[in-house]
Enzyme design. Structure first.
Site, PDB file in Angstrom:
ATOM      1  N   CYS A 148       0.885  -1.157   0.000  1.00  0.00           N
ATOM      2  CA  CYS A 148       0.000   0.000   0.000  1.00  0.00           C
ATOM      3  C   CYS A 148       0.920   1.204   0.000  1.00  0.00           C
ATOM      4  O   CYS A 148       1.559   1.491   1.008  1.00  0.00           O
ATOM      5  CB  CYS A 148      -0.910   0.039   1.228  1.00  0.00           C
ATOM      6  SG  CYS A 148      -1.883   1.562   1.262  1.00  0.00           S
TER       7      CYS A 148
ATOM      8  N   CYS B 210      -0.492   4.148   2.536  1.00  0.00           N
ATOM      9  CA  CYS B 210      -0.473   4.000   4.000  1.00  0.00           C
ATOM     10  C   CYS B 210      -0.196   2.541   4.355  1.00  0.00           C
ATOM     11  O   CYS B 210       0.919   2.077   4.210  1.00  0.00           O
ATOM     12  CB  CYS B 210      -1.763   4.513   4.623  1.00  0.00           C
ATOM     13  SG  CYS B 210      -3.265   4.005   3.781  1.00  0.00           S
ATOM     14  N   SER B 211      -1.208   1.810   4.786  1.00  0.00           N
ATOM     15  CA  SER B 211      -0.941   0.443   5.238  1.00  0.00           C
ATOM     16  C   SER B 211      -2.124  -0.486   4.970  1.00  0.00           C
ATOM     17  O   SER B 211      -2.337  -1.423   5.726  1.00  0.00           O
ATOM     18  CB  SER B 211      -0.617   0.445   6.728  1.00  0.00           C
ATOM     19  OG  SER B 211      -1.695   1.021   7.431  1.00  0.00           O
ATOM     20  N   CYS B 212      -2.906  -0.223   3.919  1.00  0.00           N
ATOM     21  CA  CYS B 212      -4.055  -1.075   3.608  1.00  0.00           C
ATOM     22  C   CYS B 212      -3.569  -2.518   3.420  1.00  0.00           C
ATOM     23  O   CYS B 212      -2.591  -2.764   2.714  1.00  0.00           O
ATOM     24  CB  CYS B 212      -4.762  -0.589   2.354  1.00  0.00           C
ATOM     25  SG  CYS B 212      -5.392   1.088   2.552  1.00  0.00           S
TER      26      CYS B 212
HETATM   27 FE    FE Z   1      -3.338   2.029   2.961  1.00  0.00          FE
END
Ligand code: FE
Length: 210
Positions: free
Chosen positions: A113, A116-118
C-alpha cells in the site's frame, strides 16, 4: 474511560503511570461519545477487537491450501474471491473487494500500500511493521526485484513481477506457487507451508521439511 466487563487482560488499560497520547485521548473521547449516544455498545467494540485479534495468517493459509488441492475452488477464488472465502467461512467483514492473485512460474505478484498500510487484515491479521514502512512502500514499486532480493527471494529474470497497490476498497491476497514435492501432502500439511510473507508476495511458500 469507563469499565467494561469482558474479562480480557488484553483490553485492560495500560495503567495510570502511562501518559495518554493524543491519539488515545481522541479514541477514548470518540468511544465515550459513541456509547453515550447509543450508536454502539462498548461490548460490541470489544467483540470487534476480539474478532480482529482472532484473525491470523492461518486463515489465509487455509484458503491457499484449499486452492492448491481443489482446482474448482481456485478458479472461484480467482474470479469471485469473496464467494470463495465465504465458502471457507472466512468472513471479509466490511471489506468491499478482495482480489486473489496467483503466482506462477511466469508471474510473481507482490502487494503494497503505497499510501499507508491497507492490508487484508480480515484474512491475514495485523500487518508486519515493514509493510507499513516508508522504505518498503516507496521502494517496492520502483525496484521490486531489489526489494524481494533483500527478503531473500531471487526471482528468475524471465519471471514477470507485478506490484499491486492496495487501497481502502481493494485488498489483495497472493496465492503462492505450490512447492514441489508436496503431491502427497494433506491440506493441513500444505497450509503449514504457507507463510504470511508468501501471501504478501515477498517470499515463496516453504518447501516441505523446511
Ligand atoms: Fe493504505
Amino acid at each position: 474511560m469507563e469499565e467494561h466487563n469482558h474479562g480480557h487482560d488484553a483490553h485492560t488499560q495500560v495503567g495510570d503511570s502511562h501518559e495518554m497520547t493524543s491519539y488515545e485521548k481522541r479514541a477514548g473521547a470518540i468511544l465515550s461519545l459513541l456509547t453515550e449516544k447509543g450508536v454502539v455498545a462498548s461490548d460490541e467494540i470489544w467483540r470487534a477487537i476480539d474478532d480482529m485479534d482472532s484473525r491470523t495468517p492461518a486463515l489465509g493459509a487455509k484458503v491457499v491450501a484449499r486452492a492448491w488441492v481443489d482446482p474448482e475452488f481456485k478458479a472461484q477464488l480467482l474470479t469471485d474471491t469473496k464467494a470463495a472465502l465465504t465458502e471457507l467461512d472466512v468472513d471479509i467483514g466490511s471489506l468491499n473487494t478482495v482480489v486473489a492473485l496467483e503466482n506462477t512460474d511466469k508471474v510473481h505478484n507482490v502487494v503494497v500500500c503505497t499510501l499507508c498500510s491497507c492490508y487484508p487484515r480480515t484474512i491475514l491479521g495485523v500487518p508486519p511493521d515493514w509493510y507499513k514502512s516508508l522504505s518498503y512502500r516507496s521502494r517496492v514499486v520502483v525496484d521490486p526485484r531489489g526489494v524481494l532480493r533483500e527478503f531473500g527471494l531471487e526471482l528468475d529474470p524471465d519471471v514477470e513481477v507485478r506490484v499491486y497497490d492496495s487501497t481502502a476498497d481493494i485488498r489483495y491476497l497472493v496465492i503462492p506457487s505450490r512447492p514441489a514435492g508436496t503431491e502427497a501432502a494433506t491440506e493441513d500439511e500444505l497450509a503449514g507451508l504457507v507463510s504470511r510473507d508468501s501471501m504478501i508476495g515477498v517470499a515463496m511458500a516453504s518447501a516441505p521439511g523446511k
